[in-house]
Design an enzyme around this catalytic site. Structure first.
Site, PDB file in Angstrom:
ATOM      1  N   THR A 198      11.162  35.376  30.082  1.00 54.65           N
ATOM      2  CA  THR A 198      10.344  34.160  29.986  1.00 54.65           C
ATOM      3  C   THR A 198      11.227  32.950  29.688  1.00 54.65           C
ATOM      4  OG1 THR A 198       8.517  35.483  29.185  1.00 54.65           O
ATOM      5  CG2 THR A 198       8.411  33.129  28.694  1.00 54.65           C
TER       6      THR A 198
ATOM      7  N   GLY B 113      25.486  28.841  27.419  1.00 54.07           N
ATOM      8  CA  GLY B 113      26.728  28.872  28.181  1.00 54.07           C
ATOM      9  C   GLY B 113      27.317  30.267  28.299  1.00 54.07           C
ATOM     10  N   THR B 114      27.236  31.034  27.251  1.00 51.38           N
ATOM     11  CA  THR B 114      27.816  32.381  27.271  1.00 51.38           C
ATOM     12  C   THR B 114      27.169  33.206  28.378  1.00 51.38           C
ATOM     13  OG1 THR B 114      28.202  32.235  24.894  1.00 51.38           O
ATOM     14  CG2 THR B 114      28.227  34.449  25.865  1.00 51.38           C
TER      15      THR B 114
ATOM     16  N   SER C 176      25.656  24.031  29.001  1.00 49.16           N
ATOM     17  CA  SER C 176      24.896  24.494  27.836  1.00 49.16           C
ATOM     18  C   SER C 176      24.206  23.305  27.197  1.00 49.16           C
ATOM     19  CB  SER C 176      25.859  25.150  26.845  1.00 49.16           C
ATOM     20  OG  SER C 176      25.185  25.471  25.646  1.00 49.16           O
TER      21      SER C 176
ATOM     22  N   HIS D 211      23.103  22.751  24.016  1.00 48.43           N
ATOM     23  CA  HIS D 211      23.316  22.274  22.642  1.00 48.43           C
ATOM     24  C   HIS D 211      24.571  21.439  22.470  1.00 48.43           C
ATOM     25  CE1 HIS D 211      26.206  25.380  20.877  1.00 48.43           C
ATOM     26  NE2 HIS D 211      25.890  25.947  22.015  1.00 48.43           N
TER      27      HIS D 211
ATOM     28  N   CYS E  78      33.231  28.389  18.401  1.00 46.42           N
ATOM     29  CA  CYS E  78      32.213  29.427  18.512  1.00 46.42           C
ATOM     30  C   CYS E  78      32.398  30.528  17.486  1.00 46.42           C
ATOM     31  CB  CYS E  78      32.198  29.998  19.917  1.00 46.42           C
ATOM     32  SG  CYS E  78      31.452  28.826  21.035  1.00 46.42           S
TER      33      CYS E  78
ATOM     34  N   ASN F 259      37.449  23.700  24.696  1.00 50.94           N
ATOM     35  CA  ASN F 259      36.645  23.393  23.518  1.00 50.94           C
ATOM     36  C   ASN F 259      37.489  23.044  22.291  1.00 50.94           C
ATOM     37  OD1 ASN F 259      36.986  26.235  24.281  1.00 50.94           O
ATOM     38  ND2 ASN F 259      36.237  26.689  22.223  1.00 50.94           N
TER      39      ASN F 259
ATOM     40  N   GLN G  32      31.830  22.074  27.683  1.00 48.57           N
ATOM     41  CA  GLN G  32      32.312  20.919  26.910  1.00 48.57           C
ATOM     42  C   GLN G  32      32.387  19.643  27.742  1.00 48.57           C
ATOM     43  OE1 GLN G  32      32.797  20.817  23.685  1.00 48.57           O
ATOM     44  NE2 GLN G  32      32.659  23.009  23.240  1.00 48.57           N
TER      45      GLN G  32
END
Ligand code: PLP
Length: 374
Positions: A234, A71-72, A196, A198, A320, A151, A178
Site C-alpha cells: 500500500t 532511498g535504500t 528520497s 526526507h 545513515c 553523503n 543527496q
C-alpha cells in the site's frame, strides 16, 4: 536553554511546514489509494499528482516513477540482475565505486563475484579510465551505479561518466538521494535515478526510483499489484502528500541553495585561518553547496557530544549510521589515514540562513574543540 542549531541536513532535512500539513491532512482523510470509493480516489489523486511532479522534474513520463519506502529500497530495487534498456540483454554485473552508500556497496541483488568496486582518487572522484577499464574487462552487460553526490563529503560525480558508460552499452543508475533538489537534475543523467523524500523536507519513509523510457526493472517486492505491478504494498499516502509539498519548498529548489555555497566556502576559509592544521575533505572537487567535512584533530565522537551540549547537531562520517561512530569508508577510500578519518566532522546546512549558521558553528568549534586538542 540554548537555541538549537541543526547542521545535519544530509542525515535528514527538518520536515518543512507545508509537508507536515499535507501529510497530516492526508492522514486525517485516510483512504487506500487502491480503493474505488471517494476516500480511495482522493488518495490516488495525491499519489498520481506527486508521481507526475517527480516525472516532470526528470523529464520522464509519470509511468517511469515508482514509489518506494525510501532511498535504500530504490537503490536495492535498481541494482539487480535482469535490468534492461531498449530490449537488450539483461545486466549481469555491477560496477560501482568505493565511496557509495552502504546500500549500493552491498551489491543489492548481485553475487559478490559480479560486483566491481572502482577506487576513487584523493578528490573522491572516479577516474574515467578506471571506469573504461572495468567496462572493457568483461563482455557481460553491466549496470554502472555512481552516486550523484556523496553523503559525507558532498563530492559530485562527473555526469560525463554516465555518458561514457552508456556509450559502452551499460545501463546506468545514480543514487541521487543527496543531490536531488540541491543541484539541477541535468547533473544526474542516468537511466535509473534514486531519490528520497526526507532529504528535501518530506516525512521519512518515501522515496522513488525513476526510470527513463525503455528501461525495465524487475519488481523487488511482489504483492497486490500496486505501482502498476512494479512494487507491491500500500502506498504511503501521507508521506507522498508531504513529498508533493516538499517539492515546492526551498530544499527542493537548486536556486535556493546557491547562496549556501558562498557561506560554506567562507566558513572553510575562516576555519583554515583559525585552525591552520585543519583538513577539509574534497575541497578541490565540485561539491554539494551545503556540505563541509573536515577534521580538526579531536576525535569525532567527543566533538559531536561537545557540540551537541553546545546546542549544535552535526554528524561524523556516515549519516545513515549516526549513533554508531565508525571510521568513514569514504575517507579511507580517498586515502585519508585512519587517525585523521576518526576526527571527521560533517556540517550540512539548509538552504536558508546558512551564513549565520556557519558563523555560530565556527565560534562553537573554537569553544568546544580547542580544549579537546590541547
Ligand atoms: N543514499 C544516500 C547517498 C544517502 O545519504 C541515504 C541516507 O542518508 C540513502 C541512500 C538512504 O536513503 P533512505 O534513508 O531514504 O533509505
Amino acid at each position: 536553554m540554548v537555541e538549537r542549531l541543526y547542521l545535519d541536513w544530509n542525515a535528514s532535512a527538518p520536515t518543512c511546514p507545508a509537508a507536515r500539513e499535507a501529510a497530516i491532512a492526508a492522514l486525517l482523510a485516510g483512504g487506500n489509494a487502491s480503493s474505488v470509493h471517494a476516500e480511495g480516489r482522493a488518495s490516488r489523486g495525491i499519489v498520481e499528482t506527486t508521481r507526475r511532479a517527480i516525472g516532470q522534474r526528470f523529464g520522464v513520463s509519470h509511468e517511469g516513477v515508482t514509489f518506494t519506502s525510501g532511498g535504500t529500497e530504490a537503490n536495492v530495487m535498481a541494482l539487480r540482475p535482469g535490468v534492461t534498456r531498449d530490449g537488450t540483454a539483461p545486466v549481469e554485473r555491477l560496477i560501482t565505486a568505493a565511496t557509495e552508500h552502504p546500500a549500493v556497496l552491498a551489491g543489492a541483488g548481485f553475487h559478490p563475484h559480479d560486483v566491481t568496486v572502482l577506487p576513487v582518487d584523493s578528490d573522491g572522484r572516479v577516474r574515467p579510465e578506471r571506469l573504461d577499464a572495468a567496462l572493457n574487462a568483461d563482455p557481460r552487460p553491466a549496470l554502472v551505479s555512481l552516486m550523484a553526490a556523496n553523503n559525507e563529503t558532498g563530492i559530485l560525480t562527473d555526469p560525463a561518466l554516465f555518458t561514457l558508460a552508456r556509450e559502452r552499452g551499460a545501463v546506468t543508475h545514480t543514487d541521487a538521494v543527496q543531490a536531488f533538489g540541491r543541484v539541477p537534475e541535468a547533473a544526474m543523467p542516468a537511466d535509473l535515478v534514486t531519490v528520497s523524500g526526507h532529504k528535501i523536507g518530506a516525512p521519512p519513509g518515501v522515496g522513488a526510483l525513476i526510470r527513463r523510457a525503455g528501461v525495465t526493472v524487475p519488481p523487488l517486492i511482489r504483492g497486490g499489484g500496486q505501482e502498476r505491478g512494479a512494487r507491491g504494498g500500500t502506498e504511503n499516502v501521507p508521506a507522498i502528500a508531504g513529498l508533493a509539498a516538499a517539492l515546492e519548498g526551498p530544499a527542493a529548489d537548486p536556486l535556493a541553495w546557491r547562496d549556501t555555497e558562498a557561506a560554506r566556502n567562507a566558513f572553510e576559509a575562516s576555519l583554515l585561518e583559525k585552525f591552520p592544521e585543519a583538513t577539509i575533505f574534497g575541497r578541490a572537487a565540485p561539491r554539494l553547496p551545503n556540505t563541509s567535512l573536515f577534521a580538526l584533530g579531536a576525535p569525532a565522537e567527543l566533538a559531536l557530544i561537545g557540540l551537541d551540549l553546545a546546542g549544535i547537531a552535526v554528524s561524523s562520517g556516515s549519516a545513515c549510521s549516526s549513533g554508531k561512530v565508525s571510521v568513514s569508508h569514504v575517507l579511507i577510500a580517498m586515502g585519508v589515514s585512519d587517525a585523521v578519518a576518526r576526527c571527521a566532522i560533517r556540517a550540512s546546512v539548509g538552504p536558508l540562513g546558512a551564513e549565520r549558521a556557519f558563523e555560530r558553528f565556527l565560534v562553537a568549534l573554537g569553544e568546544v574543540i580547542v580544549p579537546m586538542t590541547r
